[in-house]
Write an enzyme that holds these catalytic residues in place. Structure first.
Site, PDB file in Angstrom:
ATOM      1  N   GLY A 210       0.858  -1.175   0.000  1.00 18.44           N
ATOM      2  CA  GLY A 210       0.000   0.000   0.000  1.00 18.44           C
ATOM      3  C   GLY A 210       0.894   1.224   0.000  1.00 18.44           C
ATOM      4  O   GLY A 210       1.878   1.291   0.737  1.00 18.44           O
ATOM      5  N   ASN A 392      -0.172   7.050   6.295  1.00 16.99           N
ATOM      6  CA  ASN A 392      -0.294   6.020   5.266  1.00 16.99           C
ATOM      7  C   ASN A 392      -1.744   5.761   4.896  1.00 16.99           C
ATOM      8  O   ASN A 392      -2.646   6.535   5.225  1.00 16.99           O
ATOM      9  CB  ASN A 392       0.371   4.725   5.751  1.00 16.99           C
ATOM     10  N   LEU A 393      -1.958   4.651   4.251  1.00 12.65           N
ATOM     11  CA  LEU A 393      -3.271   4.272   3.733  1.00 12.65           C
ATOM     12  C   LEU A 393      -4.293   4.015   4.834  1.00 12.65           C
ATOM     13  O   LEU A 393      -5.487   4.071   4.595  1.00 12.65           O
ATOM     14  CB  LEU A 393      -3.089   3.012   2.876  1.00 12.65           C
ATOM     15  N   CYS A 394      -3.806   3.723   6.024  1.00 18.65           N
ATOM     16  CA  CYS A 394      -4.723   3.426   7.140  1.00 18.65           C
ATOM     17  C   CYS A 394      -4.473   4.312   8.350  1.00 18.65           C
ATOM     18  O   CYS A 394      -4.992   4.030   9.435  1.00 18.65           O
ATOM     19  CB  CYS A 394      -4.615   1.963   7.540  1.00 18.65           C
ATOM     20  N   GLU A 396      -2.043   4.853  10.488  1.00 17.37           N
ATOM     21  CA  GLU A 396      -1.362   4.483  11.732  1.00 17.37           C
ATOM     22  C   GLU A 396       0.159   4.609  11.646  1.00 17.37           C
ATOM     23  O   GLU A 396       0.836   4.599  12.667  1.00 17.37           O
ATOM     24  CB  GLU A 396      -1.740   3.056  12.159  1.00 17.37           C
ATOM     25  N   SER A 595      -8.809  -8.215   8.014  1.00 19.84           N
ATOM     26  CA  SER A 595      -8.684  -9.503   7.332  1.00 19.84           C
ATOM     27  C   SER A 595      -8.117 -10.585   8.241  1.00 19.84           C
ATOM     28  O   SER A 595      -8.701 -11.657   8.411  1.00 19.84           O
ATOM     29  CB  SER A 595      -7.800  -9.345   6.090  1.00 19.84           C
TER      30      SER A 595
END
Length: 712
Positions: A210, A392-394, A396, A595
């Site tokens: 990512g 970032n993408l999430c 954190e 996931s």
């Protein structure tokens, strides 16, 4: 009146021989008996799934030697005989299989076999069971050290720790992607720098990562190019190209490319940046799949809170005037100077209206993420080395980054540090119940460090440089709500706050202790350690001045028999760190991990659950996932996040954040009755609590895809 139960069973009997038996058994969870859900049906579904599907579609081997030889000779596995004797490999497999592991839910089993188990080249047959994947990951991460492989195997089969998807999926395979989850980099403000970012994003996406890019240095629409005004196109065309890159470049079609871009709120293109996520915007402007985040300095929050006029600035004119990039400035110090400088081109907006616009965009699309820049840097242990500028993408990962100078005409480039980070999560329930917080945390840091050491992303020099110099990792946690519900504790209670304060302090202590020991063993520290808050000892002050023992009776009981580090322990650790150093510049980050939480039969991350029994749609079938440890006795303690006071969620996250050197993926759960002003007030509240970021805002109708790169 229709007898639903009778009708359902009749339909099931008719279809049972034609369809998947395990799906119907799983669905019977929802058919109540004596007013209660039939949760035991999920166990029956797991049994049927193995007997009727997994076992019938698994390649049979007579013994382990035959299996290992076949998988190595046919290029499924690397040659483990170069690392271990066969008898050593056998010991690891025996340890794992002797645990007699059983999946606790149908969702757990199906998630593993559909997404993680090794298949043959036809894609039809399984070559691995869960135990095999555990053994192979352990052997690979131990790199020939049998005692370490045994330690990892024990931890993984106990489900005390779960590596991130790239590590768990790819470890030990001959044909595989990288082990690392997240990559971040800065985009420079010239064609060469922009081209470098495009090229890097494509390469990183193709290996399964990512990717997040900071666009804040790129000149705004209408700025000058080579002194000619009105030539710059701004950030939107760059975003369009980025979106196409991530769509095109994926990991051999197995994992879709995933990317995010961040923009500083004081950048003149901020309104267009937000407009790209509006549902009814022109298709030429709309960005569908690319995630977006806004970098928010304290100064903007102050202006919004006071409902004052605000200015956004053309970043190129700022750079020409001060020789410094807009997003690297301390806006508390520079804002008024920029406003007063006539050579800096600017636009006038209303700060509160812009904050409301952000909340409106979030209600429509879930985006943008919010990154509270100054909050991230106040507690930054490497503040004298560099600044955290974006995430970032999430949301954190929070590490220092620097823009590389990519020069045209074959001049020598100056490569500076991007960001790479590999992730993994402790399972709070199992490490607490096994009294192995210390052991699991230390082993997790070892395994994450190995991933960092094995990673060599030489196709992107700035990422390679960051990894080699900083050895950054991100240890997180999952199953918080599961642990609380199992122990009859409400998520919004003072006991929950108390537990988090103790547990995450311990994670911090043991992760730092182990990183110090690695530095001592290797005689190596992260670059510029001597300039850090670890080296001067300031990082430890809050732990030496105050104890973090449990305060409530319930939490005291839960930690009974578990050693909790004292102020004296922290003082000793301070001495050791100042003497020997630290190997990992960054250690902790709490990712969404949706996931892999299914595999662990756990609640995701530290967020509250949404549904007590989750409904998942796969093709033409529906499956149900009861929350972990759910019984008719603790059902009440699985309160939905939508029914909680969001301030209570933010307060709990803020307690955890005290002990996490990076960030926490924090979701806001929006009710249909909430207004955009209500949402904006939560931004202000979260910022005031010291949160470093807010992930996305979720509504029951939203369909934002999970951050696959960080699905730890």
């Amino acid at each position: 009146m229709i007898n639903y139960k009778k009708d359902f069973r009749k339909e099931r009997a008719i279809k049972m021989n034609k369809a998947k038996k395990w799906i119907y058994l799983n669905n019977e969870i929802m058919v109540k008996e004596n007013g209660e859900f039939q949760l035991n049906k999920d166990k029956e579904a797991v049994y049927s799934y193995f007997v009727d599907y997994v076992n019938k579609n698994t390649v049979f081997f007579h013994n382990l030697k035959e299996k290992m030889d076949y998988l190595i000779e046919n290029d499924y596995y690397i040659n483990f005989y170069d690392m271990y004797k066969f008898e050593e490999i056998k010991q690891v497999f025996e340890l794992v299989y002797n645990k007699k592991f059983r999946f606790a839910s149908f969702m757990s089993a199906s998630k593993f076999y559909q997404s993680y188990a090794l298949r043959d080249d036809s894609g039809e047959k399984f070559l691995e069971r869960y135990e095999d994947r555990i053994a192979i990951v352990s052997l690979y991460l131990a790199q020939g050290d049998l005692s370490k492989a045994m330690e990892y195997a024990e931890m993984l089969i106990n489900q005390e720790y779960q590596p991130a998807t790239p590590t768990f999926l790819n470890s030990g395979k001959k044909r595989s992607g990288e082990l690392v989850s997240c990559f971040l980099d800065e985009m420079g403000d010239n064609l060469s720098g922009i081209g470098y970012a495009f090229d890097s994003a494509m390469k990183l996406s193709s290996i399964g990562g990512g990717v997040s890019i900071n666009l804040s240095k790129v000149r705004a629409r209408g700025e000058s190019i080579k002194g000619v005004e009105g030539r710059a196109s701004g950030v939107l065309p760059i975003m369009k190209i980025m979106e196409d890159i991530f769509s095109y470049a994926n990991q051999l079609g197995q994992r879709a490319g995933a990317g995010a871009v961040y923009l500083n709120v004081f950048h003149s293109d901020i309104n267009e940046f937000l407009d790209c996520k509006k549902i009814n915007v022109d298709e030429k402007i709309r960005i569908k799949s690319l995630s977006i985040g806004v970098i928010v300095p304290d100064k903007f929050m102050e202006l919004a809170k006071e409902d004052e006029i605000c200015y956004t600035f053309n970043p190129h004119t700022v750079f020409l005037e001060y020789g410094q990039y807009l997003d690297e400035m301390d806006m508390n110090e520079m804002y008024e100077k920029l406003v007063d400088n006539p050579n800096v081109k600017k636009k006038k907006i209303n700060a509160r209206e812009l904050l409301i616009k952000i909340s409106q965009t979030q209600k429509e699309s879930g985006y943008p993420y919010l990154f509270f820049k100054d909050n991230a840097n106040k507690e930054h242990a490497l503040k004298e080395i560099g600044n955290v500028k974006f995430s970032n993408l999430c949301t954190e990962i929070m590490q220092l980054s620097e823009v590389s100078d990519i020069n045209p005409y074959f001049e020598e480039d100056t490569i500076r540090r991007g960001i790479s980070c590999n992730l993994g999560s402790l399972n709070i329930v199992t490490v607490m119940e096994n009294n192995r917080i210390r052991e699991a945390t230390r082993a997790a840091i070892d395994s994450l460090t190995t991933v960092s050491d094995l990673t060599n992303i030489d196709i992107v020099p700035s990422i390679k440089k960051a990894n080699e110099e900083l050895h950054s990792v991100g240890l997180g946690a999952m199953n918080l709500h599961g642990f609380l519900a199992k122990n009859f504790i409400m998520y919004e209670s003072k006991e929950a706050l108390d537990f988090c304060n103790v547990f995450f302090m311990m994670m911090n202590y043991y992760s730092l202790e182990r990183s110090m020991e690695i530095a001592r063993e290797r005689g190596e520290v992260f670059k510029d350690f001597d300039k850090s808050e670890y080296a001067n000892g300031n990082y430890f002050n809050k732990y030496i001045e105050k104890s973090y023992f449990p305060q409530t009776e319930k939490i005291k009981e839960l930690f009974d028999g578990i050693y909790v580090p004292t102020k004296e322990d922290w003082a000793k650790l301070k001495e050791d760190v100042m003497k020997y150093g630290v190997y990992n510049a960054y250690r902790m980050a709490i990712a969404p991990n949706q996931s892999t939480s299914y595999i662990m039969n756990s609640t995701a991350s530290v967020m509250p659950i949404v549904d007590t029994i989750e409904v998942r749609e796969y093709g033409d079938s529906t499956t149900f996932y009861p929350m972990p440890y759910l019984t008719n006795d603790n059902y009440f303690f699985y309160k939905s996040a939508y029914d909680m006071d969001q301030k209570n969620i933010l307060k709990l996250v803020s307690v955890i954040q005290r002990h996490v050197d990076q960030g926490i993926s924090t979701i806001l759960f929006n009710k249909s009755t909430d207004t955009t002003r209500d949402l904006a007030k939560l931004y202000i509240y979260g910022h005031r609590l010291g949160l470093k970021s807010l992930y996305y805002t979720r509504t029951r109708k939203a369909t934002i895809e999970e951050c696959l790169s960080c699905s730890v």
